[in-house]
Design an enzyme around this catalytic site. Structure first.
Site, PDB file in Angstrom:
ATOM      1  N   THR A   1       0.855  -1.197   0.000  1.00  9.77           N
ATOM      2  CA  THR A   1       0.000   0.000   0.000  1.00  9.77           C
ATOM      3  C   THR A   1       0.892   1.248   0.000  1.00  9.77           C
ATOM      4  O   THR A   1       2.096   1.169   0.215  1.00  9.77           O
ATOM      5  CB  THR A   1      -0.976   0.015   1.211  1.00  9.77           C
ATOM      6  OG1 THR A   1      -0.234   0.148   2.416  1.00  9.77           O
ATOM      7  CG2 THR A   1      -1.822  -1.251   1.267  1.00  9.77           C
TER       8      THR A   1
ATOM      9  N   GLU B   1       4.985  11.313  -7.448  1.00 13.03           N
ATOM     10  CA  GLU B   1       4.057  10.674  -6.505  1.00 13.03           C
ATOM     11  C   GLU B   1       2.737  11.448  -6.471  1.00 13.03           C
ATOM     12  O   GLU B   1       2.725  12.664  -6.708  1.00 13.03           O
ATOM     13  CB  GLU B   1       4.664  10.697  -5.088  1.00 13.03           C
ATOM     14  CG  GLU B   1       5.973   9.958  -4.938  1.00 13.03           C
ATOM     15  CD  GLU B   1       5.818   8.483  -4.627  1.00 13.03           C
ATOM     16  OE1 GLU B   1       4.702   8.033  -4.324  1.00 13.03           O
ATOM     17  OE2 GLU B   1       6.834   7.773  -4.707  1.00 13.03           O
TER      18      GLU B   1
ATOM     19  N   GLY C   1       4.278  10.503 -15.543  1.00 11.17           N
ATOM     20  CA  GLY C   1       3.789   9.619 -14.480  1.00 11.17           C
ATOM     21  C   GLY C   1       4.824   9.323 -13.413  1.00 11.17           C
ATOM     22  O   GLY C   1       4.683   8.375 -12.649  1.00 11.17           O
TER      23      GLY C   1
ATOM     24  N   LYS D   1      14.311   6.562   2.442  1.00  8.47           N
ATOM     25  CA  LYS D   1      15.296   5.577   1.967  1.00  8.47           C
ATOM     26  C   LYS D   1      16.600   5.692   2.762  1.00  8.47           C
ATOM     27  O   LYS D   1      17.258   4.684   3.057  1.00  8.47           O
ATOM     28  CB  LYS D   1      15.541   5.780   0.474  1.00  8.47           C
ATOM     29  CG  LYS D   1      14.315   5.406  -0.364  1.00  8.47           C
ATOM     30  CD  LYS D   1      14.395   5.920  -1.781  1.00  8.47           C
ATOM     31  CE  LYS D   1      13.173   5.502  -2.585  1.00  8.47           C
ATOM     32  NZ  LYS D   1      13.032   6.228  -3.852  1.00  8.47           N
TER      33      LYS D   1
END
Ligand code: HSE
Length: 336
Positions: free
Chosen positions: A95, A208, A205, A223
């Site tokens: 998710t 986010e 695309g 990260k």
């Protein structure tokens, strides 16, 4: 291996396609026969204890925009319902990442571990906010937590640092960990304004749904948290990162860097401090990659500096990292 899949967006669908197309190969080469026994998306769920028909699942999603219509029974279950009601071995959490409370991924992961499931997460949110405690929970429940797709997508950055450099002492690292901002900065270096470069990235695309995650350095910081914990064994979370995004990088900054044979890049670094910030990088530095590429340089005590370059995002690339983690989990549990 029986899998529960949380989320059926780009990565979840890519995983289903990859499992479908590689099933014979995975079985022949590794004896691995993964079956997705339960999956849910934002509108509903699909359950089949013998394993869902993956072609049907993908077609239903394509046709109706949800997997709810896969079957008329058990099509309204949440992630927690699936964890509580199904016999499964591994939870795959895909998710969307958020850095406020990391939900619903956080609950999926903690519930799964409490129920004795191993976990593979490509969702960075829970790890960014609670890496040390999630690791403790995994150890306490004697399950494995894997997340190689969270940094570098299909490029095995975490595995490289942890396993290929085994026995070495990594003293510092720095890298371009966000492809979207690298694409925008590359376009700006080629003369585009920030606004046009951002619009171009959106059209392709790359950005986010919440653009702040890329532009304000949250994705890169998440990260960095994961790398710092896994590779350097630092017990840190998001608030430990000093973070500046790319919104204030101007055309003048880019021109000034070019005069010094440098480019401006959003660099995540771990060297005494944990910092995400735009910095000038020499064009000769292997780290200075363009477009959506990611790159990271690890400096070790005896092996010098090594740089890994690769695509850091993409559905199929990230799905391939899930297969890698599945194989790793299988290998680990077969040792017990
Ligand atoms: N938004 C991320 C990037 C996606 O641009 O790198 C992969 O985490």
């Amino acid at each position: 291996m029986r899998l529960i899949l949380c989320g059926f967006g780009v990565v979840g669908q890519s995983l289903a396609k990859l499992l479908e197309s590689r099933s014979e190969d995975l079985y022949a080469r590794f004896g691995l026969k993964p079956r997705i026994v339960g999956v849910f998306d934002t509108k509903g769920s699909a359950v089949e204890s013998a394993g869902l028909d993956l072609s049907k699942l993908i077609n239903v999603k394509k046709k109706y925009g949800t997997i709810k219509k896969y079957s008329s029974s058990k099509n309204n279950l949440s992630g927690v319902d699936l964890i509580k009601s199904l016999d499964a071995d591994v939870l795959v959490e895909t998710t969307a990442s958020n850095y406020k409370d990391a939900e619903p991924g956080m609950t999926h992961i903690t519930e799964a571990m409490k129920h004795g499931l191993h976990v593979i997460s490509v969702n960075k949110g829970p790890l960014a906010l609670a890496f040390p405690s999630l690791m403790e929970l995994a150890i306490y429940n004697q399950v494995l937590l894997r997340f190689s797709g969270t940094v570098g997508g299909g490029t095995p950055i975490l595995d490289y640092a942890k396993n290929s450099l085994l026995g070495e002492r990594i003293v510092s690292f720095e890298g371009i960990l966000n492809g979207t901002t690298n694409y925008i900065l590359t376009n700006m270096t080629n003369g585009m304004s920030f606004k046009d470069a951002l619009n171009d990235a959106k059209q392709k695309g790359y950005v986010e749904a919440d653009e702040s995650l890329d532009l304000d350095g949250l994705d890169a910081a998440a990260k960095l948290v994961i790398l710092a914990n896994w590779v350097m064994e630092l017990k840190v979370t998001m608030p430990d990162i000093k973070r500046t995004g790319i919104r204030n990088v101007s055309a003048d900054d880019i021109k000034n860097a070019a005069k010094k044979n440098c480019a401006v890049k959003l660099i995540a670094s771990c060297n005494k401090e944990l910092i995400v910030s735009p910095r000038e990088i020499s064009l000769d530095d292997p780290l200075c990659v363009n477009g959506t590429l990611n790159a990271i340089s690890f400096t070790s005590e005896h092996s010098g500096t090594q740089t890994i370059i690769g695509r850091g995002a993409g559905g199929i690339e990230t799905a391939s990292s899930i297969i890698r983690d599945l194989l790793d989990i299988r290998q680990e549990i077969s040792k017990i």
